[in-house]
Design an enzyme around this catalytic site. Structure first.
Site, PDB file in Angstrom:
ATOM      1  N   GLU A 137       0.839  -1.370   0.038  1.00 45.25           N
ATOM      2  CA  GLU A 137      -0.064   0.100   0.021  1.00 45.25           C
ATOM      3  C   GLU A 137       0.730   1.351  -0.164  1.00 45.25           C
ATOM      4  OE1 GLU A 137      -4.354  -1.578   1.812  1.00 45.25           O
ATOM      5  OE2 GLU A 137      -2.609  -1.145   3.399  1.00 45.25           O
ATOM      6  N   GLU A 196      -4.640  -9.803   0.088  1.00 51.80           N
ATOM      7  CA  GLU A 196      -5.328  -9.914   1.063  1.00 51.80           C
ATOM      8  C   GLU A 196      -6.720 -10.079   0.567  1.00 51.80           C
ATOM      9  OE1 GLU A 196      -4.800  -6.179   3.468  1.00 51.80           O
ATOM     10  OE2 GLU A 196      -2.764  -6.245   3.087  1.00 51.80           O
TER      11      GLU A 196
END
Length: 1003
Positions: A446, A512
């Protein structure tokens, strides 16, 4: 050389005088030491250190590193450990937001000035024995968060960043005979904090081992092992390259194969018909390396485990030893009851649990783990995505919220951050490169995109042949070459499938998915099914392994697990840290059973006379497991036999069932279970690796008719109450208070035992789950809370109807919703005390779907023993029931509210045919339905549960609360911040709903 503390904010100040990264091998003096596992070249400095804590650098003690500085009045602190868990500073949980946001107006290249804790550490050591001729000594700080400066005997020896790989320094030239002083200073927020914005507790300190390493005059500083497997898998070359310090050479033997010989790239040996490493068969060869000086004397011995395997993108797919792989994975923060201080034993327990739960892969989110994790994954068999210490999620928000333009994103294209990223990539890869369990390198998490991340990926490829992973390309596609796989987060299974209709250039994984926050993990079967019908979708990694929560004690001395804000910190992100498939103490949550079931390596289909098995394993025949077939009638075992099942990997076979259905009415369950025939390193013999169950009903067998001996109940239609009574019961329906106010059963001198503690009411509400709070369910659905708490019986009063099969008393409740709705509750009372309840809801037009639909009934707390015939034994919901078995189960009501860190809807069971709540003598209430219902029995109402912030906040137990229901909304699980439950797991919206069940007293 002196330490300049003003440079810690400089992103280019990555390290000073830190030793180059190298492989994580250990070295021993001789074969005896090697066999014992204890090295005389290592000296642990773990233990009690002297410690001073300062709120910021201005308050830190100057000159503490001097030899004559007295630290005797300083505090003691344990190393390894976190400063915040030792009573200094405060733990702070933050997800995306920077810990200083709103307190200090700083930009990248600056660090907080007012609140930036500094820990000053001091210990003393004496060498176990003096250094020999040519020997060197280093000190390694294996984890120092977030940066560490080091002094020995008052001399500055170096500085290091990157909290999750070793900062190692040569201290030979600063040693004195006897007692030496080692000083270290750790700053919580260095400039690197801008790229260390992981979703975790913000700790600081020396949280991994501190070790002295003695290097002999000729030393193996670095080694690299590679394996080249032939196309037909029939042979392999194991190759070793080394970097020596000092003049000497090495000789190496691959045990069971032979000596390595010189070739153009180092030392090599060919292995014929190699036993290949995989998660299913994690076979390690022992490579023993001896280091010799110029005289031929052995200076040290090294043992390196070698897993011979081939992994990479082949024919457009990720393959292990030529076979397409599916990652049944989980993300794992390194977190336990001591925060990120994890022992090898704790980590080994985690790895064993993963293996037992059919997990085959782990992503080290979002930093390199302690080196023993990789050793354990090598030995037990787990595929690893090794992720470097990088997350700049907060800076990503600066871009997306318009605070800065894309060109100023950190790390982005900014040249001042490039060296820091490459340094972290190098430190991870060089340390971990010899672990066969590692199948991909990850550039971090991220952090958007840019040339710096692209360069990191290229750097990985220049050093190693494993594929590179980075998810951020999904959000910033300027440099797609950054990743060798398409990686996304929390994309629905349907959207993954749609994406792959037109995007087929790379393998696809979800790094994820299935955000396991609170009571969740619903509809995950859709992802697993997709992985086995769409070749390009190669699995995913659950978020995440264990709750990040801290053991705390409240003002009354009660222990509980705290989450964001519970330590008085701000800003924080509440219970968003509690999203594991395990609780914080690493005990399983109920949803782990669903993980085990969905991730199992066999797909099993059962018919009335046969079982069809598809072997999804890559290298293991089903014959490696015992197959046990059990036939149950309404939860009772009536037959059990073993079945020989041999299905090769990737194949399907059908086999006749060794048990037959009897010609007797009833509900039967075939249970097919595959089990370990003998103990393994990770589970005992008999451990179940895969199972399936099929339910069959036998009916229509001719039986003599059964005549009812039941007498009609007596009715007393009073002024204020309607009484209905039979031989062993009385029921009292109030005309004043709008409901059933008494149900007594088991006639005694006082008229029977009262089994109700209040008027049963229709219920449409449950305590919001974490997922539901994430999409603002209380705001949208709050009218159903009002309807559950404040419904009023019609002023017209109850309707009494005498029927052939009993007496019916019916109430109509007006629901305080906008627009208003109604719900009828009809009680059909039979002569034996059985009361059939029918709820008919007519919701107001336009209202959202109900969280649940059923009846809320309270009874005495002595009725705490629950036995039910339905699905279980653990908590299950309509979108998370694959891992539940139909059977007769039992539990203690006081333990049925699953202890999520924030109380929420939990503890329910699906597919319930009947349930009994009894006291210690077996007396109580029986609930039953002609089909199936959902059933909940807890010590608290949904409203009490919703009001509690922690389990210890729940009120003392005063009752047992029973909630039979037609349906409870599925828990959902795609994500926890906006993804609602899938439509098929919702109650119909805007329709009349009918639910019927019955209850009666038992004695």
């Amino acid at each position: 050389m002196t330490f300049d503390p003003t440079r810690i904010a400089d992103p280019t100040f990555v390290s000073e005088n830190r030793m180059a990264a190298h492989s994580d091998h250990r070295w021993f003096a001789d074969q005896g030491e090697l066999a014992s596992g204890t090295s005389s070249f290592e000296q642990s400095l773990n233990g009690t250190w002297k410690f001073h804590h300062a709120r910021n650098r201005a308050l830190a003690v100057p000159g503490f590193e001097a030899v004559d500085f007295d630290t005797s009045d300083w505090d003691d602190i344990r190393v390894p450990g976190h400063i915040q868990l030792a009573g200094h500073d405060r733990p702070q949980y933050a997800n995306v937001q920077h810990p200083w946001d709103g307190y200090e107006d700083i930009v990248p290249g600056e660090v907080p000035q007012h609140y930036n804790p500094v820990g000053s550490y001091v210990t003393h050591f004496a060498l176990d024995h003096p250094l020999g001729a040519g020997e060197r000594l280093s000190v390694s700080f294996n984890g120092a968060e977030s940066s560490v400066a080091v002094w020995v005997n008052g001399h500055y020896v170096g500085y290091g960043t990157d909290a999750f790989t070793p900062s190692e320094f040569d201290i030979t030239d600063h040693l004195v005979e006897g007692r030496n002083k080692l000083a270290a200073q750790v700053v919580k927020h260095s400039g690197a904090a801008w790229i260390e914005d992981q979703d975790f507790y913000r700790f600081s300190g020396l949280f991994r081992d501190v070790v002295l390493h003695r290097r002999p005059s000729v030393h193996l500083e670095d080694l690299k092992v590679t394996t080249e497997v032939s196309a037909d898998l029939g042979s392999a070359v194991v190759r070793l390259s080394v970097a020596l310090q000092g003049e000497g050479r090495v000789r190496a033997v691959l045990r069971g194969v032979g000596a390595l010989h010189d070739d153009a790239d180092g030392l090599a040996v060919t292995v014929d018909s190699p036993r290949l490493w995989s998660a299913e068969d994690p076979h390690l060869h022992d490579l023993v390396i001896e280091v010799l000086d110029e005289a031929g004397s052995v200076t040290e011995v090294v043992r390196q485990g070698v897993g011979i395997r081939r992994f990479g993108v082949e024919d457009g797919l990720l393959r292990i030893n030529g076979k397409r792989i599916v990652f049944n994975g989980v993300n794992r923060h390194e977190f336990g009851l001591q925060g990120r201080v994890m022992t090898r034993e704790q980590t080994e327990a985690d790895v064993k649990l993963m293996k037992a739960a059919n997990i085959n892969a782990v992503r080290t989110s979002h930093y390199p783990n302690n080196t023993f994790l990789y050793e354990l994954c090598d030995a037990y068999g787990l595929y690893v995505i090794d992720e470097m210490n990088l997350e700049a999620h907060g800076m990503w928000d600066w871009v997306t919220r318009g605070r800065i333009p894309l060109e100023e994103a950190v790390p982005g294209n900014l040249p001042e951050w490039r060296d820091a990223l490459l340094d972290r990539a190098t430190s991870m890869l060089e340390r971990d490169k010899n672990h066969p369990s590692i199948v991909m390198w990850s550039c971090g998490n991220e952090s958007f995109g840019g040339t710096n991340l692209r360069d990191v990926a290229d750097h990985f490829r220049s050093l190693d042949d494993r594929p590179v992973h980075y998810e951020g390309v999904h959000w910033d596609p300027r440099h797609p070459e950054t990743t060798d796989v398409v990686s996304q987060m929390y994309t629905s299974a349907a959207d993954v499938e749609e994406f792959l209709l037109t995007n087929r250039d790379k393998p696809f994984i979800l790094c994820e998915y299935a955000h396991a926050m609170g009571n969740s993990f619903g509809a995950v079967d859709k992802y697993v099914d997709l992985a086995h019908r769409e070749p390009l979708y190669q699995g995913g990694f659950i978020w995440d392994f264990a709750d990040q929560a801290i053991a705390l004690t409240d003002r009354h001395g009660r222990e509980f697990f705290g989450y964001g804000g519970d330590c008085g910190e701000s800003p924080h992100d509440g219970d968003f840290s509690a999203n594991g498939i395990l609780f914080a103490d690493h005990t399983p949550k109920p949803l782990l059973a669903e993980v085990h079931k969905l991730y199992q390596g066999l797909a099993i289909e059962i018919s009335a006379d046969s079982v069809r098995v598809t072997n999804r394993m890559l290298f293991t025949d089903t014959a490696a497991h015992d197959c046990v077939v059990t036939l149950l009638r309404e939860g009772r075992v009536i037959a059990r036999e073993t079945l020989t099942v041999s299905v090769a990997p990737g194949e399907t076979g059908s086999f006749p069932l060794p048990v037959e259905l009897p010609d007797v009415d009833g509900e039967y369950a075939f249970d097919v279970s595959f089990r370990l025939p003998r103990a393994t390193a990770w589970a005992p013999a008999g451990h179940e690796v895969a199972w399936e169950q099929a339910v069959v009903t036998v009916s229509g067998v001719q039986r003599p008719p059964v005549r009812s001996q039941e007498r009609a109940p007596e009715v007393i239609d009073g002024v204020h109450n309607i009484g209905v009574r039979g031989e062993h019961f009385t029921a009292l329906f109030s005309k004043l208070y709008g409901g059933l106010v008494s149900y007594r059963f088991g006639m005694t001198g006082d008229g029977g035992r009262e089994l109700l503690h209040g008027i049963p009411k229709p219920n449409f509400w449950h305590a919001p789950t974490s997922n539901e709070r994430g999409w603002n369910m209380p705001f949208r659905d709050g009218q159903w809370l009002l309807a559950s708490r404040y419904a009023e019986a019609s002023e017209a009063g109850p309707v009494l109807e005498r029927r052939d099969d009993g007496v019916e008393v019916r109430y109509t409740y007006e629901l305080p919703s906008n627009p208003a709705g109604e719900c009828d509750v009809a009680y059909l009372v039979h002569g034996d005390g059985r009361i059939e309840v029918t709820l008919t809801a007519r919701p107001g037009a336009g209202l959202p779907d109900m969280p649940e639909f059923g009846l809320l009934l309270t009874t005495t707390p002595e009725l705490r023993h629950l036995t039910w015939y339905g699905e279980g034994p653990h908590e299950c919901y309509v979108d998370r029931r694959a891992g539940a078995r139909l059977g007769v189960h039992s539990a203690d009501v006081t333990e049925m509210l699953t202890p999520y860190v924030r109380p929420q809807e939990s503890g329910s069971r699906t597919g319930v045919r009947w349930a009994e709540l009894t006291d210690g003598q077996g007396a109580g209430l029986r609930f039953e339905t002609s089909e199936e219902m959902e059933f909940s029995a807890l010590p608290w109402t949904p409203f009490e549960i919703e009001n509690a912030l922690h389990p210890v906040d729940l009120p003392p137990i005063q009752r047992t609360v029973v909630r039979p229901a037609l349906l409870r909304r599925g828990v959902g699980g795609d994500n926890s911040w906006g993804a609602e439950t899938h439509p098929e797991y919702l109650l119909p919206q805007g329709e009349e709903l009918v639910f019927t069940f019955a209850f009666r007293g038992i004695r």
